[in-house]
Design an enzyme around this catalytic site. Structure first.
Site, PDB file in Angstrom:
ATOM      1  N   ASN A  28      -1.501   9.866  -3.547  1.00 24.66           N
ATOM      2  CA  ASN A  28      -1.549   8.426  -3.824  1.00 24.66           C
ATOM      3  C   ASN A  28      -2.965   7.893  -4.090  1.00 24.66           C
ATOM      4  O   ASN A  28      -3.117   6.832  -4.696  1.00 24.66           O
ATOM      5  CB  ASN A  28      -0.916   7.718  -2.612  1.00 24.66           C
ATOM      6  CG  ASN A  28      -1.298   6.253  -2.508  1.00 24.66           C
ATOM      7  OD1 ASN A  28      -0.696   5.398  -3.159  1.00 24.66           O
ATOM      8  ND2 ASN A  28      -2.317   5.938  -1.705  1.00 24.66           N
ATOM      9  N   SER A  71       1.591   5.270 -12.758  1.00 22.79           N
ATOM     10  CA  SER A  71       1.313   3.874 -13.118  1.00 22.79           C
ATOM     11  C   SER A  71       2.079   3.614 -14.413  1.00 22.79           C
ATOM     12  O   SER A  71       2.446   4.569 -15.119  1.00 22.79           O
ATOM     13  CB  SER A  71      -0.182   3.707 -13.354  1.00 22.79           C
ATOM     14  OG  SER A  71      -0.461   2.585 -14.165  1.00 22.79           O
ATOM     15  N   ASP A 122     -12.631  13.468   0.528  1.00 19.46           N
ATOM     16  CA  ASP A 122     -12.803  13.028  -0.858  1.00 19.46           C
ATOM     17  C   ASP A 122     -11.989  13.959  -1.742  1.00 19.46           C
ATOM     18  O   ASP A 122     -12.317  15.148  -1.861  1.00 19.46           O
ATOM     19  CB  ASP A 122     -14.294  13.090  -1.218  1.00 19.46           C
ATOM     20  CG  ASP A 122     -14.582  12.576  -2.624  1.00 19.46           C
ATOM     21  OD1 ASP A 122     -13.635  12.448  -3.426  1.00 19.46           O
ATOM     22  OD2 ASP A 122     -15.765  12.312  -2.909  1.00 19.46           O
ATOM     23  N   VAL A 123     -10.939  13.448  -2.372  1.00 17.18           N
ATOM     24  CA  VAL A 123     -10.043  14.329  -3.143  1.00 17.18           C
ATOM     25  C   VAL A 123     -10.699  14.887  -4.406  1.00 17.18           C
ATOM     26  O   VAL A 123     -10.138  15.762  -5.064  1.00 17.18           O
ATOM     27  CB  VAL A 123      -8.697  13.649  -3.495  1.00 17.18           C
ATOM     28  CG1 VAL A 123      -7.927  13.253  -2.246  1.00 17.18           C
ATOM     29  CG2 VAL A 123      -8.900  12.462  -4.436  1.00 17.18           C
ATOM     30  N   TYR A 162      -8.403   6.199 -16.529  1.00 17.37           N
ATOM     31  CA  TYR A 162      -7.229   5.828 -15.724  1.00 17.37           C
ATOM     32  C   TYR A 162      -5.947   6.276 -16.429  1.00 17.37           C
ATOM     33  O   TYR A 162      -5.108   6.971 -15.843  1.00 17.37           O
ATOM     34  CB  TYR A 162      -7.228   4.310 -15.483  1.00 17.37           C
ATOM     35  CG  TYR A 162      -6.240   3.868 -14.428  1.00 17.37           C
ATOM     36  CD1 TYR A 162      -6.587   3.862 -13.080  1.00 17.37           C
ATOM     37  CD2 TYR A 162      -4.949   3.459 -14.761  1.00 17.37           C
ATOM     38  CE1 TYR A 162      -5.683   3.472 -12.107  1.00 17.37           C
ATOM     39  CE2 TYR A 162      -4.040   3.061 -13.793  1.00 17.37           C
ATOM     40  CZ  TYR A 162      -4.410   3.064 -12.471  1.00 17.37           C
ATOM     41  OH  TYR A 162      -3.506   2.669 -11.491  1.00 17.37           O
ATOM     42  N   LYS A 221      -3.360   9.201 -15.231  1.00 11.76           N
ATOM     43  CA  LYS A 221      -1.992   8.822 -14.852  1.00 11.76           C
ATOM     44  C   LYS A 221      -0.953   9.453 -15.780  1.00 11.76           C
ATOM     45  O   LYS A 221       0.185   9.688 -15.379  1.00 11.76           O
ATOM     46  CB  LYS A 221      -1.848   7.292 -14.839  1.00 11.76           C
ATOM     47  CG  LYS A 221      -2.662   6.604 -13.735  1.00 11.76           C
ATOM     48  CD  LYS A 221      -2.225   7.030 -12.341  1.00 11.76           C
ATOM     49  CE  LYS A 221      -2.857   6.200 -11.242  1.00 11.76           C
ATOM     50  NZ  LYS A 221      -2.538   6.711  -9.904  1.00 11.76           N
ATOM     51  N   VAL A 250       0.580  -4.155  -8.150  1.00 10.63           N
ATOM     52  CA  VAL A 250       0.825  -4.194  -6.705  1.00 10.63           C
ATOM     53  C   VAL A 250      -0.330  -4.958  -6.063  1.00 10.63           C
ATOM     54  O   VAL A 250      -1.503  -4.717  -6.382  1.00 10.63           O
ATOM     55  CB  VAL A 250       0.911  -2.774  -6.107  1.00 10.63           C
ATOM     56  CG1 VAL A 250       1.323  -2.845  -4.639  1.00 10.63           C
ATOM     57  CG2 VAL A 250       1.889  -1.909  -6.894  1.00 10.63           C
ATOM     58  N   THR A 258      -2.737  -5.159  -3.988  1.00  6.80           N
ATOM     59  CA  THR A 258      -3.689  -4.488  -3.094  1.00  6.80           C
ATOM     60  C   THR A 258      -5.100  -4.841  -3.564  1.00  6.80           C
ATOM     61  O   THR A 258      -5.286  -5.458  -4.616  1.00  6.80           O
ATOM     62  CB  THR A 258      -3.516  -2.958  -3.155  1.00  6.80           C
ATOM     63  OG1 THR A 258      -3.865  -2.532  -4.480  1.00  6.80           O
ATOM     64  CG2 THR A 258      -2.102  -2.524  -2.838  1.00  6.80           C
ATOM     65  N   ILE A 279     -11.169   8.772   1.386  1.00  8.81           N
ATOM     66  CA  ILE A 279     -12.619   8.899   1.238  1.00  8.81           C
ATOM     67  C   ILE A 279     -13.339   8.013   2.242  1.00  8.81           C
ATOM     68  O   ILE A 279     -14.424   8.337   2.709  1.00  8.81           O
ATOM     69  CB  ILE A 279     -13.056   8.611  -0.215  1.00  8.81           C
ATOM     70  CG1 ILE A 279     -14.524   8.962  -0.426  1.00  8.81           C
ATOM     71  CG2 ILE A 279     -12.773   7.172  -0.606  1.00  8.81           C
ATOM     72  CD1 ILE A 279     -14.991   8.958  -1.871  1.00  8.81           C
TER      73      ILE A 279
HETATM   74  N1  LIG Z   1      -2.460  -1.866  -7.289  1.00  7.96           N
HETATM   75  C1  LIG Z   1      -1.852  -1.715  -8.463  1.00  7.96           C
HETATM   76  O1  LIG Z   1      -1.604  -2.694  -9.209  1.00  7.96           O
HETATM   77  C2  LIG Z   1      -1.421  -0.332  -8.911  1.00  7.96           C
HETATM   78  C3  LIG Z   1      -0.537  -0.235  -9.998  1.00  7.96           C
HETATM   79  C4  LIG Z   1      -0.114   1.043 -10.403  1.00  7.96           C
HETATM   80  C5  LIG Z   1      -0.556   2.164  -9.744  1.00  7.96           C
HETATM   81  N2  LIG Z   1      -1.439   2.030  -8.705  1.00  7.96           N
HETATM   82  C6  LIG Z   1      -1.867   3.259  -8.012  1.00  7.96           C
HETATM   83  O2  LIG Z   1      -1.474   3.181  -6.658  1.00  7.96           O
HETATM   84  C7  LIG Z   1      -2.306   4.055  -5.867  1.00  7.96           C
HETATM   85  C8  LIG Z   1      -2.751   3.320  -4.602  1.00  7.96           C
HETATM   86  O3  LIG Z   1      -3.626   2.249  -4.958  1.00  7.96           O
HETATM   87  P1  LIG Z   1      -3.619   0.853  -4.178  1.00  7.96           P
HETATM   88  O4  LIG Z   1      -3.000  -0.144  -5.076  1.00  7.96           O
HETATM   89  O5  LIG Z   1      -3.056   1.036  -2.821  1.00  7.96           O
HETATM   90  O6  LIG Z   1      -5.205   0.517  -4.120  1.00  7.96           O
HETATM   91  P2  LIG Z   1      -6.250   0.587  -2.907  1.00  7.96           P
HETATM   92  O7  LIG Z   1      -7.596   0.496  -3.546  1.00  7.96           O
HETATM   93  O8  LIG Z   1      -5.927  -0.413  -1.865  1.00  7.96           O
HETATM   94  O9  LIG Z   1      -6.010   2.028  -2.267  1.00  7.96           O
HETATM   95  C9  LIG Z   1      -6.481   3.219  -2.846  1.00  7.96           C
HETATM   96  C10 LIG Z   1      -6.993   4.129  -1.728  1.00  7.96           C
HETATM   97  O10 LIG Z   1      -7.449   5.368  -2.314  1.00  7.96           O
HETATM   98  C11 LIG Z   1      -8.667   5.711  -1.677  1.00  7.96           C
HETATM   99  N3  LIG Z   1      -9.490   6.603  -2.496  1.00  7.96           N
HETATM  100  C12 LIG Z   1     -10.188   6.288  -3.616  1.00  7.96           C
HETATM  101  N4  LIG Z   1     -10.901   7.325  -4.039  1.00  7.96           N
HETATM  102  C13 LIG Z   1     -10.649   8.348  -3.180  1.00  7.96           C
HETATM  103  C14 LIG Z   1     -11.095   9.687  -3.088  1.00  7.96           C
HETATM  104  N5  LIG Z   1     -11.979  10.184  -3.967  1.00  7.96           N
HETATM  105  N6  LIG Z   1     -10.624  10.469  -2.096  1.00  7.96           N
HETATM  106  C15 LIG Z   1      -9.755   9.967  -1.182  1.00  7.96           C
HETATM  107  N7  LIG Z   1      -9.313   8.684  -1.194  1.00  7.96           N
HETATM  108  C16 LIG Z   1      -9.746   7.900  -2.190  1.00  7.96           C
HETATM  109  C17 LIG Z   1      -9.344   4.368  -1.465  1.00  7.96           C
HETATM  110  O11 LIG Z   1     -10.416   4.451  -0.535  1.00  7.96           O
HETATM  111  C18 LIG Z   1      -8.187   3.508  -0.985  1.00  7.96           C
HETATM  112  O12 LIG Z   1      -7.994   3.581   0.400  1.00  7.96           O
HETATM  113  C19 LIG Z   1      -3.436   4.487  -6.795  1.00  7.96           C
HETATM  114  O13 LIG Z   1      -3.175   5.791  -7.276  1.00  7.96           O
HETATM  115  C20 LIG Z   1      -3.349   3.484  -7.925  1.00  7.96           C
HETATM  116  O14 LIG Z   1      -3.902   3.990  -9.121  1.00  7.96           O
HETATM  117  C21 LIG Z   1      -1.869   0.813  -8.266  1.00  7.96           C
END
Ligand SMILES: NC(=O)c1ccc[n+]([C@@H]2O[C@H](COP(=O)([O-])OP(=O)(O)OC[C@H]3O[C@@H](n4cnc5c(N)ncnc54)[C@H](O)[C@@H]3O)[C@@H](O)[C@H]2O)c1
Length: 275
Positions: free
Chosen positions: A102, A155, A75-76, A176, A180, A209, A211, A38
């Site tokens: 992802n 998740s 935007d997904v 969420y 998931k 994770v 991030t 996005i």
């Molecule tokens: N970080 C954690 O602790 C954790 C744990 C379990 C699962 N997850 C999952 O891992 C995946 C990646 O998350 P992350 O940790 O890298 O966080 P992050 O916020 O760094 O990355 C997520 C990315 O998704 C993009 N995004 C959000 N909405 C969007 C949309 N509508 N269209 C296109 N892109 C979009 C964001 O701009 C970002 O670049 C996610 O699905 C998240 O739910 C994360």
């Protein structure tokens, strides 16, 4: 020789975080890589989502590996944007072998978590968006009939609840978990239907994770303060892991080493789901 020489990959949420890490590894191991993101703020989320600068920076890093690279603002939540982006990638890369669903947000903390928009965006991005992507890539996989790998990012919320207090029944948190959990059904059904083309569909299950989704002031102030002992604990007593740890599992699921693994969830959770 890279594990992914001659392969093509599409990754949503690829501008940063885990998506960026997966993209870099696939490119380093020989794949042509398209990142969709996005690259703008999701309004119901309190922490900053990615920017156009993030998308451009990851694109530039990917180009250093020498393969083809596409960076697409998408935007997904918007089915037409997903379909257009998939067509563009299939045309420019001549097909697709690897698809990583992802992209995600965590709208479950901060003031906006009480707005129904937090539910709507969570489900729109992490359930509808995954379905739009899987639908959009299915005809190409069927037509090429040449195998492939799809990995959805779930998740620990795909399997367990987190609501140690009623306040956690807020729209962001519930959206969420619902999204998931819902992707597991998408995984099972797409895995059943696409198996005859040699296409495998699996889910990776990260716990914490490191991030920007959880490394921000809002998460730390809101979610952790009054949690009971052992909330989101794991058997290894480890904190959030680096994105590369999830990439290790995702790239295995995309590689020939897992060629007969489909319809499975692979938890990289330090044993969170054991508790
Ligand atoms: N970080 C954690 O602790 C954790 C744990 C379990 C699962 N997850 C999952 O891992 C995946 C990646 O998350 P992350 O940790 O890298 O966080 P992050 O916020 O760094 O990355 C997520 C990315 O998704 C993009 N995004 C959000 N909405 C969007 C949309 N509508 N269209 C296109 N892109 C979009 C964001 O701009 C970002 O670049 C996610 O699905 C998240 O739910 C994360």
């Amino acid at each position: 020789m890279g594990r992914f020489d001659g392969k093509t990959a599409l990754i949503t949420g690829g501008a940063r975080g885990q998506g960026r890490s997966h993209a870099l590894r696939l490119a380093r191991e020989g794949a042509d890589v398209a990142i969709l993101d996005i690259a703008a703020q999701v309004e119901s989320v309190v922490y900053p989502t990615s920017t156009l600068e993030d998308l451009a920076a990851t694109e530039a890093e990917l180009k250093e590996f020498g393969g083809k690279v596409l960076a697409i603002q998408c935007d997904v939540r918007d089915q037409a944007q997903v379909e257009t982006a998939v067509k563009q990638v299939e045309t420019e890369f001549g097909g697709l072998d690897i698809v990583l669903a992802n992209a995600g947000v965590m709208a479950s903390y901060g003031k906006k978590k009480h707005d129904m928009a937090a539910w709507d965006d969570s489900v729109a991005i992490m359930l509808n968006g995954v379905y739009y992507l899987l639908r959009a890539v299915t005809p190409g996989f069927a037509e090429r009939n040449n195998g492939g790998a799809i990995v959805i990012t779930g998740s620990t919320s795909s399997y367990i609840g987190v609501a140690y207090k009623e306040e956690l029944l807020n729209p962001g948190q519930m959206g969420y978990g619902a999204a998931k959990s819902g992707v597991l059904s998408l995984m099972r059904n797409f895995a059943m239907a696409l198996g005859k083309y040699g296409v495998r569909v699996n889910t990776v299950i990260p716990a914490g994770v490191a991030t920007k989704m959880i490394k921000n002031e809002f998460f730390e102030a809101d979610l952790a303060d009054d949690a009971p002992g052992g909330w989101m604990a794991n058997v290894m007593n480890r904190g959030p892991v680096e994105p590369e740890e999830i990439t290790n599992a995702v790239t295995w699921l995309c590689s020939d080493e897992s060629r007969f693994v489909t319809g499975q969830s692979l938890a990289v959770d330090m044993g969170t789901l054991l508790l």
